[in-house]
Design a protein around this motif. Structure first.
Motif, PDB file in Angstrom:
ATOM      1  N   LYS A 123      -0.139   7.069   7.706  1.00 22.86           N
ATOM      2  CA  LYS A 123       0.703   5.877   7.850  1.00 22.86           C
ATOM      3  C   LYS A 123       1.746   5.844   6.755  1.00 22.86           C
ATOM      4  N   LYS A 124       2.846   5.147   7.035  1.00 21.65           N
ATOM      5  CA  LYS A 124       3.837   4.905   5.978  1.00 21.65           C
ATOM      6  C   LYS A 124       3.684   3.462   5.527  1.00 21.65           C
ATOM      7  N   VAL A 125       3.368   3.308   4.274  1.00 21.08           N
ATOM      8  CA  VAL A 125       3.042   1.965   3.768  1.00 21.08           C
ATOM      9  C   VAL A 125       3.833   1.640   2.509  1.00 21.08           C
ATOM     10  N   TRP A 126       3.948   0.341   2.240  1.00 22.07           N
ATOM     11  CA  TRP A 126       4.586  -0.116   0.998  1.00 22.07           C
ATOM     12  C   TRP A 126       3.514  -0.246  -0.068  1.00 22.07           C
ATOM     13  N   VAL A 127       3.517   0.698  -0.998  1.00 20.80           N
ATOM     14  CA  VAL A 127       2.532   0.660  -2.080  1.00 20.80           C
ATOM     15  C   VAL A 127       3.111  -0.147  -3.238  1.00 20.80           C
ATOM     16  N   HIS A 128       2.467  -1.268  -3.532  1.00 21.28           N
ATOM     17  CA  HIS A 128       2.864  -2.107  -4.668  1.00 21.28           C
ATOM     18  C   HIS A 128       2.033  -1.676  -5.870  1.00 21.28           C
ATOM     19  N   ARG A 129       2.684  -1.309  -6.947  1.00 18.91           N
ATOM     20  CA  ARG A 129       1.965  -0.951  -8.176  1.00 18.91           C
ATOM     21  C   ARG A 129       2.424  -1.896  -9.276  1.00 18.91           C
ATOM     22  N   LYS A 130       1.537  -2.820  -9.632  1.00 18.38           N
ATOM     23  CA  LYS A 130       1.891  -3.816 -10.646  1.00 18.38           C
ATOM     24  C   LYS A 130       1.077  -3.494 -11.897  1.00 18.38           C
ATOM     25  N   GLY A 131       1.676  -2.714 -12.786  1.00 19.27           N
ATOM     26  CA  GLY A 131       0.909  -2.250 -13.926  1.00 19.27           C
ATOM     27  C   GLY A 131      -0.055  -1.168 -13.487  1.00 19.27           C
ATOM     28  N   ALA A 132       0.462  -0.216 -12.745  1.00 17.19           N
ATOM     29  CA  ALA A 132      -0.339   0.908 -12.251  1.00 17.19           C
ATOM     30  C   ALA A 132       0.627   2.075 -12.037  1.00 17.19           C
ATOM     31  N   THR A 133       0.114   3.292 -12.191  1.00 14.16           N
ATOM     32  CA  THR A 133       1.000   4.463 -12.213  1.00 14.16           C
ATOM     33  C   THR A 133       0.698   5.391 -11.047  1.00 14.16           C
ATOM     34  N   ARG A 134       1.755   5.908 -10.442  1.00 14.52           N
ATOM     35  CA  ARG A 134       1.573   6.921  -9.394  1.00 14.52           C
ATOM     36  C   ARG A 134       0.900   8.144 -10.025  1.00 14.52           C
ATOM     37  N   ALA A 135      -0.004   8.776  -9.301  1.00 10.99           N
ATOM     38  CA  ALA A 135      -0.729   9.932  -9.846  1.00 10.99           C
ATOM     39  C   ALA A 135      -0.928  10.957  -8.738  1.00 10.99           C
ATOM     40  N   PHE A 136       0.178  11.522  -8.256  1.00 10.87           N
ATOM     41  CA  PHE A 136       0.082  12.442  -7.132  1.00 10.87           C
ATOM     42  C   PHE A 136      -0.610  13.740  -7.544  1.00 10.87           C
ATOM     43  N   PRO A 137      -1.431  14.270  -6.642  1.00  9.61           N
ATOM     44  CA  PRO A 137      -2.282  15.420  -6.981  1.00  9.61           C
ATOM     45  C   PRO A 137      -1.537  16.755  -6.889  1.00  9.61           C
ATOM     46  N   PRO A 138      -2.211  17.833  -7.307  1.00  9.34           N
ATOM     47  CA  PRO A 138      -1.621  19.167  -7.142  1.00  9.34           C
ATOM     48  C   PRO A 138      -1.216  19.385  -5.687  1.00  9.34           C
TER      49      PRO A 138
END
Lengths: 487, 136
Positions: free
Chosen positions: A350-365
């Motif tokens: 799915k394509k979703v709106w990810v809200h990060r409020k004091g949180a960091t993206r951490a995409f994997p290898p």
């Protein structure tokens, strides 16, 4: 509304995750899930942050669960450390409160070829020079002036525009999340009020928890990944924590005003007005998204110009150009943002709106959005701690995609309120205490160091332990501060 | 009467007054005592008039404080004296102050924004109470 303890129900899921069941409050559409551990749990229950996790679960279109990272603490509307994803196909909303006032507040890390022993004899003059040069504190204007036309370029293009003015390099862009530009930013959606607040503030640090630190790689936990990030033990680095300044704050303010009637207009019931939101495809939602993206691009320009100033100071103090000092950007992450991303939810892409409020993206290898050079090891994640103990470099892991919409923690998280910190610091000299630890700290305000003293924060090592164990991101290197500039 | 109250990451402002007009003026004093260390150093030499439409008292307070914060952040104006008339369909407020001067004004917090979280304007037997949490 004074600080009250959370007395709701929390069920342990596993060693690093606790659930607030959907049944806790009528109106919750999904469970709340909080990543923490036994050790940090008592701290978590001291305020209303878990209640805010439950409140975010009211948002229309929310997927899987309302999430919180281990650095969770009481915010306004959303908790700090909150993450949620909404699906526009299911009536999903965008919520400015889920991003925060400081749109694209974030962190960047610059490495150098200097070692601790090279810097130690010059540390005081270096910190003094940074303190004199880098504008910090309340009401301070920057050295860079942009007229309205130029501001529109910054908002639309991000640091790409600065590259054309020799204030950024191609490599700086490559090692910035989203390459420093959110597509779809519309400067026309940013109000004159926001432009007026931002006009003189690009390249300024601000105040509160924002900082510029000279750090040393204290311990390496993953040699291979550290080498890929260009980091090794004893290396001197600069970490910068700031955001979109007054411009971003005003973008959020403007959105809250335009959303004032949205609950009635769209029939959305919310337990906290600060959670104000609108359907992604509504006129209010679209306008906020275009303005929020522009503010994010502005924030990247701000951190880029802060980095440029640090590079210039190092060049002056050490008598070599920043290129000779190999002051290259390791990475830049945002930790207050909403992004439209692909995630597998319940077996469906799915394509979703990810809200990060004091949180960091951490995409994997292997994730395509990780820069090519880092793709085999995962995205660098930068976690600022407190000015006396440590900050961390982590790398994104597959667990983040499985559990948290590609997200991990963002910092230590406050343990003490500002008023409590001041009481705790009464009669002490925080600068002298830090100096005894080998750290030179300078702040523009008397209270700054007291409010931001190490004891005001949770131990960032504990926070990192949870995300490491939960498989959201893994430890790469621990950084210790040696020089601190605060607003 | 103004005071700060605890909030983990941010700052709570509390104001009490006998009537609504004074309550709004006190809340503005609370805001600027969070911004500048000693409001006594701010000379009330310029006057600014701010008019805000609306009937909801909480939103009126929110908008009033937001307008004052904007003038500080965008125009570097510090205020130290306030007079407010709250009517049925809006307010008219006057704020007196001067341009920020780093040589004379020691700054306190960078207030990023006024938030709606926990925003309160209430009347009780003792008078009026306002609470607002500001983002630091």
């Amino acid at each position: 509304m004074d600080k009250e303890s959370f007395r709701g129900s929390l069920e342990q899921v596993d060693a690093t995750c606790w659930r607030i069941p959907k049944s806790y409050k009528p109106g919750m559409r999904v469970d709340g899930l909080i990543f923490t551990n036994e050790r940090m749990l008592p701290q978590l229950l001291k305020d209303q942050a878990p209640e805010q996790v439950a409140n975010a679960a009211f948002l229309p279109g929310i997927q899987h669960a309302s999430l919180a990272m281990p650095d969770i603490h009481w915010g306004y509307g959303f908790c700090i450390g909150g993450v949620c994803a909404t699906d526009p196909e299911e009536g999903g909303v965008i919520s400015p409160g889920g991003v925060g006032y400081d749109v694209n507040c974030g962190v960047r890390l610059v490495r150098s070829n200097l070692r601790y022993n090279d810097v130690k004899p010059q540390l005081r003059p270096l910190v003094e020079a940074l303190f004199r040069t880098v504008p910090a504190g309340v009401g301070r204007s920057g050295h860079y002036k942009f007229d309205k036309k130029e501001l529109a370029h910054l908002l639309g293009e991000g640091p790409r525009y600065l590259r054309d003015r020799d204030l950024a390099t191609q490599s700086d862009l490559e090692y910035t999340e989203a390459e420093g530009r959110l597509v779809g930013a519309d400067p026309e959606c940013v109000s004159d009020h926001a432009l007026n607040r931002g006009a003189e503030q690009c390249g300024t640090l601000g105040s509160g928890n924002h900082f510029m630190e000279v750090q040393v790689v204290d311990e390496v936990f993953d040699e291979k990944t550290a080498a890929v990030f260009g980091l090794e033990k004893d290396m001197v680095c600069v970490m910068i924590h700031s955001g979109s300044r007054g411009l971003g704050y005003q973008v959020c303010d403007d959105a809250l005003l335009s959303l004032r009637d949205a609950p009635r207009k769209y029939g959305i019931e919310l337990p906290d007005r600060q959670l104000a939101c609108a359907p992604v495809d509504s006129p209010e939602g679209k306008k906020y998204i275009a303005a929020m993206r522009a503010a994010a691009n502005f924030a990247w320009c701000n951190r880029q110009l802060l980095m440029q100033q640090a590079r210039e100071v190092f060049a002056t103090v050490f008598g070599r150009s920043w290129q000779e000092l190999q002051m290259n950007l390791v990475y830049d992450v945002c930790h207050n943002i909403a992004k439209f991303e692909e995630h597998t939810i319940g077996g469906k892409l799915k394509k979703v709106w990810v809200h990060r409020k004091g949180a960091t993206r951490a995409f994997p290898p292997g994730h395509p959005e990780v820069p090519a050079l880092y793709r085999k090891v995962g995205q660098p994640v930068l976690i600022p701690g407190d000015m006396g103990r440590a900050s961390w470099v982590l790398a994104g892991m597959q667990g983040s995609m499985d559990k948290t919409f590609g997200t991990t923690c963002h910092g230590a998280g406050r343990a003490m309120s500002r008023t409590a910190s001041l009481k705790h610091a009464a009669g002490r000299h925080i600068d002298k205490e830090l100096e005894a630890l080998g750290i030179i700290a300078r702040s523009q305000s008397k209270k700054g160091l007291a409010e931001e003293q190490p004891a005001a924060y949770k131990n960032v090592d504990d926070v990192v332990e949870v995300v490491h164990e939960a498989g959201l991101s893994r430890k790469v290197a621990r950084m210790r501060p040696i020089g601190v500039i605060k607003g | 009467m103004i005071e700060f109250f605890e909030h983990t990451a941010d700052l709570g402002l509390r104001a009490r007054a006998a009537d609504l007009d004074d309550l709004f003026a006190e809340a503005a004093r609370a805001l600027f005592s969070a911004v500048v260390e000693d409001m006594g150093t701010v000379v009330a030499s310029q006057r600014m008039v701010i008019r805000i439409p609306g009937a909801d008292k909480e939103f009126l307070l929110f908008d009033w404080l937001k307008a004052l914060l904007y003038h500080f952040d965008a125009e570097h104006l510090l205020f130290s004296r306030f007079e407010v008339k709250v009517g049925a369909d809006g307010l008219e407020g006057a704020a007196w102050g001067e341009l920020m001067d780093p040589a004379r004004h020691e700054m306190n917090h960078e207030v990023k924004a006024i938030t709606l979280h926990g925003l309160k304007v209430e009347q009780s037997a003792e008078g009026w109470l306002a609470e607002v949490i500001v983002d630091i």
